[in-house]
Motif scaffolding. Structure first.
Motif, PDB file in Angstrom:
ATOM      1  N   GLU A  64     -14.070  36.446 -26.014  1.00  0.00           N
ATOM      2  CA  GLU A  64     -14.518  35.549 -24.943  1.00  0.00           C
ATOM      3  C   GLU A  64     -13.605  35.646 -23.725  1.00  0.00           C
ATOM      4  OE1 GLU A  64     -16.291  31.459 -26.350  1.00  0.00           O
ATOM      5  OE2 GLU A  64     -14.544  31.977 -27.577  1.00  0.00           O
ATOM      6  N   ILE A  65     -12.306  35.641 -23.966  1.00  0.00           N
ATOM      7  CA  ILE A  65     -11.348  35.705 -22.865  1.00  0.00           C
ATOM      8  C   ILE A  65     -11.493  37.038 -22.135  1.00  0.00           C
ATOM      9  CG2 ILE A  65      -8.895  35.771 -22.267  1.00  0.00           C
ATOM     10  CD1 ILE A  65      -8.466  33.887 -24.720  1.00  0.00           C
ATOM     11  N   GLY A  66     -11.630  38.117 -22.878  1.00  0.00           N
ATOM     12  CA  GLY A  66     -11.793  39.429 -22.270  1.00  0.00           C
ATOM     13  C   GLY A  66     -13.023  39.504 -21.389  1.00  0.00           C
ATOM     14  N   ARG A  67     -14.144  39.006 -21.886  1.00  0.00           N
ATOM     15  CA  ARG A  67     -15.379  39.005 -21.090  1.00  0.00           C
ATOM     16  C   ARG A  67     -15.236  38.132 -19.849  1.00  0.00           C
ATOM     17  NH1 ARG A  67     -19.459  38.357 -26.100  1.00  0.00           N
ATOM     18  NH2 ARG A  67     -19.400  40.530 -26.773  1.00  0.00           N
ATOM     19  N   LEU A  68     -14.625  36.988 -20.024  1.00  0.00           N
ATOM     20  CA  LEU A  68     -14.472  36.039 -18.927  1.00  0.00           C
ATOM     21  C   LEU A  68     -13.520  36.565 -17.848  1.00  0.00           C
ATOM     22  CD1 LEU A  68     -15.342  33.172 -18.087  1.00  0.00           C
ATOM     23  CD2 LEU A  68     -13.336  32.315 -19.277  1.00  0.00           C
ATOM     24  N   CYS A  69     -12.524  37.345 -18.261  1.00  0.00           N
ATOM     25  CA  CYS A  69     -11.506  37.822 -17.323  1.00  0.00           C
ATOM     26  C   CYS A  69     -11.624  39.304 -16.999  1.00  0.00           C
ATOM     27  CB  CYS A  69     -10.117  37.522 -17.886  1.00  0.00           C
ATOM     28  SG  CYS A  69      -9.802  35.753 -18.069  1.00  0.00           S
ATOM     29  N   GLY A  70     -12.703  39.943 -17.432  1.00  0.00           N
ATOM     30  CA  GLY A  70     -12.931  41.340 -17.084  1.00  0.00           C
ATOM     31  C   GLY A  70     -11.993  42.311 -17.767  1.00  0.00           C
ATOM     32  N   ARG A  71     -11.613  42.020 -18.997  1.00  0.00           N
ATOM     33  CA  ARG A  71     -10.695  42.869 -19.762  1.00  0.00           C
ATOM     34  C   ARG A  71     -11.264  43.161 -21.142  1.00  0.00           C
ATOM     35  NH1 ARG A  71      -6.705  44.734 -16.363  1.00  0.00           N
ATOM     36  NH2 ARG A  71      -6.203  43.056 -14.969  1.00  0.00           N
ATOM     37  N   ASN A  72     -10.691  44.162 -21.760  1.00  0.00           N
ATOM     38  CA  ASN A  72     -11.034  44.490 -23.136  1.00  0.00           C
ATOM     39  C   ASN A  72     -10.331  43.488 -24.048  1.00  0.00           C
ATOM     40  OD1 ASN A  72     -10.578  45.870 -25.785  1.00  0.00           O
ATOM     41  ND2 ASN A  72     -11.779  47.459 -24.759  1.00  0.00           N
ATOM     42  N   HIS A  73     -10.972  43.133 -25.142  1.00  0.00           N
ATOM     43  CA  HIS A  73     -10.367  42.132 -26.027  1.00  0.00           C
ATOM     44  C   HIS A  73      -9.044  42.619 -26.622  1.00  0.00           C
ATOM     45  CE1 HIS A  73     -12.196  44.537 -29.230  1.00  0.00           C
ATOM     46  NE2 HIS A  73     -11.393  43.901 -30.060  1.00  0.00           N
ATOM     47  N   THR A  74      -8.849  43.929 -26.750  1.00  0.00           N
ATOM     48  CA  THR A  74      -7.587  44.414 -27.294  1.00  0.00           C
ATOM     49  C   THR A  74      -6.435  44.190 -26.306  1.00  0.00           C
ATOM     50  OG1 THR A  74      -8.066  46.666 -26.542  1.00  0.00           O
ATOM     51  CG2 THR A  74      -8.665  46.109 -28.810  1.00  0.00           C
ATOM     52  N   SER A  75      -6.725  44.225 -25.018  1.00  0.00           N
ATOM     53  CA  SER A  75      -5.707  43.904 -24.011  1.00  0.00           C
ATOM     54  C   SER A  75      -5.296  42.447 -24.139  1.00  0.00           C
ATOM     55  CB  SER A  75      -6.239  44.163 -22.604  1.00  0.00           C
ATOM     56  OG  SER A  75      -6.570  45.510 -22.433  1.00  0.00           O
ATOM     57  N   VAL A  76      -6.284  41.609 -24.373  1.00  0.00           N
ATOM     58  CA  VAL A  76      -6.021  40.176 -24.540  1.00  0.00           C
ATOM     59  C   VAL A  76      -5.195  39.947 -25.804  1.00  0.00           C
ATOM     60  CG1 VAL A  76      -7.065  37.905 -24.867  1.00  0.00           C
ATOM     61  CG2 VAL A  76      -8.091  39.530 -23.268  1.00  0.00           C
ATOM     62  N   LEU A  77      -5.574  40.602 -26.900  1.00  0.00           N
ATOM     63  CA  LEU A  77      -4.826  40.449 -28.158  1.00  0.00           C
ATOM     64  C   LEU A  77      -3.367  40.861 -27.993  1.00  0.00           C
ATOM     65  CD1 LEU A  77      -7.295  41.723 -30.897  1.00  0.00           C
ATOM     66  CD2 LEU A  77      -6.414  39.408 -30.616  1.00  0.00           C
ATOM     67  N   ALA A  78      -3.143  41.988 -27.334  1.00  0.00           N
ATOM     68  CA  ALA A  78      -1.773  42.452 -27.127  1.00  0.00           C
ATOM     69  C   ALA A  78      -0.967  41.441 -26.324  1.00  0.00           C
ATOM     70  CB  ALA A  78      -1.786  43.809 -26.429  1.00  0.00           C
ATOM     71  N   ALA A  79      -1.571  40.887 -25.284  1.00  0.00           N
ATOM     72  CA  ALA A  79      -0.878  39.890 -24.459  1.00  0.00           C
ATOM     73  C   ALA A  79      -0.603  38.619 -25.247  1.00  0.00           C
ATOM     74  CB  ALA A  79      -1.698  39.575 -23.214  1.00  0.00           C
ATOM     75  N   LEU A  80      -1.550  38.208 -26.073  1.00  0.00           N
ATOM     76  CA  LEU A  80      -1.360  36.991 -26.870  1.00  0.00           C
ATOM     77  C   LEU A  80      -0.268  37.183 -27.908  1.00  0.00           C
ATOM     78  CD1 LEU A  80      -5.034  35.773 -27.365  1.00  0.00           C
ATOM     79  CD2 LEU A  80      -3.303  34.862 -25.807  1.00  0.00           C
ATOM     80  N   ARG A  81      -0.156  38.389 -28.449  1.00  0.00           N
ATOM     81  CA  ARG A  81       0.925  38.670 -29.409  1.00  0.00           C
ATOM     82  C   ARG A  81       2.288  38.573 -28.736  1.00  0.00           C
ATOM     83  NH1 ARG A  81      -2.263  43.366 -31.419  1.00  0.00           N
ATOM     84  NH2 ARG A  81      -3.592  42.453 -32.998  1.00  0.00           N
ATOM     85  N   GLU A  82       2.354  38.960 -27.471  1.00  0.00           N
ATOM     86  CA  GLU A  82       3.619  38.874 -26.729  1.00  0.00           C
ATOM     87  C   GLU A  82       4.053  37.433 -26.533  1.00  0.00           C
ATOM     88  OE1 GLU A  82       3.342  40.914 -23.022  1.00  0.00           O
ATOM     89  OE2 GLU A  82       2.863  42.825 -23.975  1.00  0.00           O
ATOM     90  N   THR A  83       3.107  36.518 -26.432  1.00  0.00           N
ATOM     91  CA  THR A  83       3.445  35.118 -26.182  1.00  0.00           C
ATOM     92  C   THR A  83       3.584  34.319 -27.461  1.00  0.00           C
ATOM     93  OG1 THR A  83       1.120  34.502 -25.950  1.00  0.00           O
ATOM     94  CG2 THR A  83       2.303  35.073 -23.939  1.00  0.00           C
ATOM     95  N   ALA A  84       3.125  34.866 -28.591  1.00  0.00           N
ATOM     96  CA  ALA A  84       3.194  34.149 -29.864  1.00  0.00           C
ATOM     97  C   ALA A  84       4.638  34.082 -30.336  1.00  0.00           C
ATOM     98  CB  ALA A  84       2.330  34.839 -30.911  1.00  0.00           C
TER      99      ALA A  84
END
Length: 104
Positions: A64-84
Motif C-alpha cells: 500500500e505504501i509503495g503504491r501510494l508513494c510511487g515506489r516498489n514495495h521492496t524499497s519500502v520494506l528495506a527502508a522500514l527495516r532500517e528504522t526498526a
C-alpha cells in the motif's frame, strides 16, 4: 497527468498531505521532492520517516505504501527495516545451545 500529480491527488483524497508536508518540513525538503524520484540523504531520511509513520500509525502494508508513494514495495520494506529497532545484542551473540544431557 504526471505520476507525481497522481500521487498528490491520491494522498489528498486520503487526507495524508498534511502528514507529507510535515515530514518534508521537518527534514528540510519539499513535499513534491519527497514524492519524487530524486535521491539524497535528506530525502532518504524523510521517506523512511514517512513510510514508518504510514506503517505504524495507519497500519499500511509495504505494498500500500509503495503504491501510494510511487515506489516498489521492496524499497519500502528495506527502508522500514532500517528504522526498526535491532535485536538485542545478547540474543544476537548467543552461542550454540547445550543439550539437556550435556555436562555444565
Amino acid at each position: 497527468m504526471s505520476a507525481e500529480h497522481h500521487l498528490v491527488r491520491e494522498l489528498r483524497q486520503r487526507g495524508l498531505m498534511p502528514l507529507v508536508r510535515a515530514v518534508a518540513r521537518d527534514h528540510g525538503v519539499k513535499a513534491i521532492e519527497l514524492l519524487g524520484q530524486q535521491r539524497g540523504r535528506a530525502l532518504h531520511a524523510a521517506r523512511r520517516r514517512l513510510w514508518s509513520i504510514l506503517a505504524d500509525r495507519y497500519n499500511m502494508s509495504s505494498i500500500e505504501i509503495g503504491r501510494l508513494c510511487g515506489r516498489n514495495h521492496t524499497s519500502v520494506l528495506a527502508a522500514l527495516r532500517e528504522t526498526a529497532p535491532s535485536a538485542p545484542l545478547a540474543r544476537a551473540r548467543r552461542g550454540p545451545q547445550r543439550s539437556e544431557g550435556a555436562a555444565a
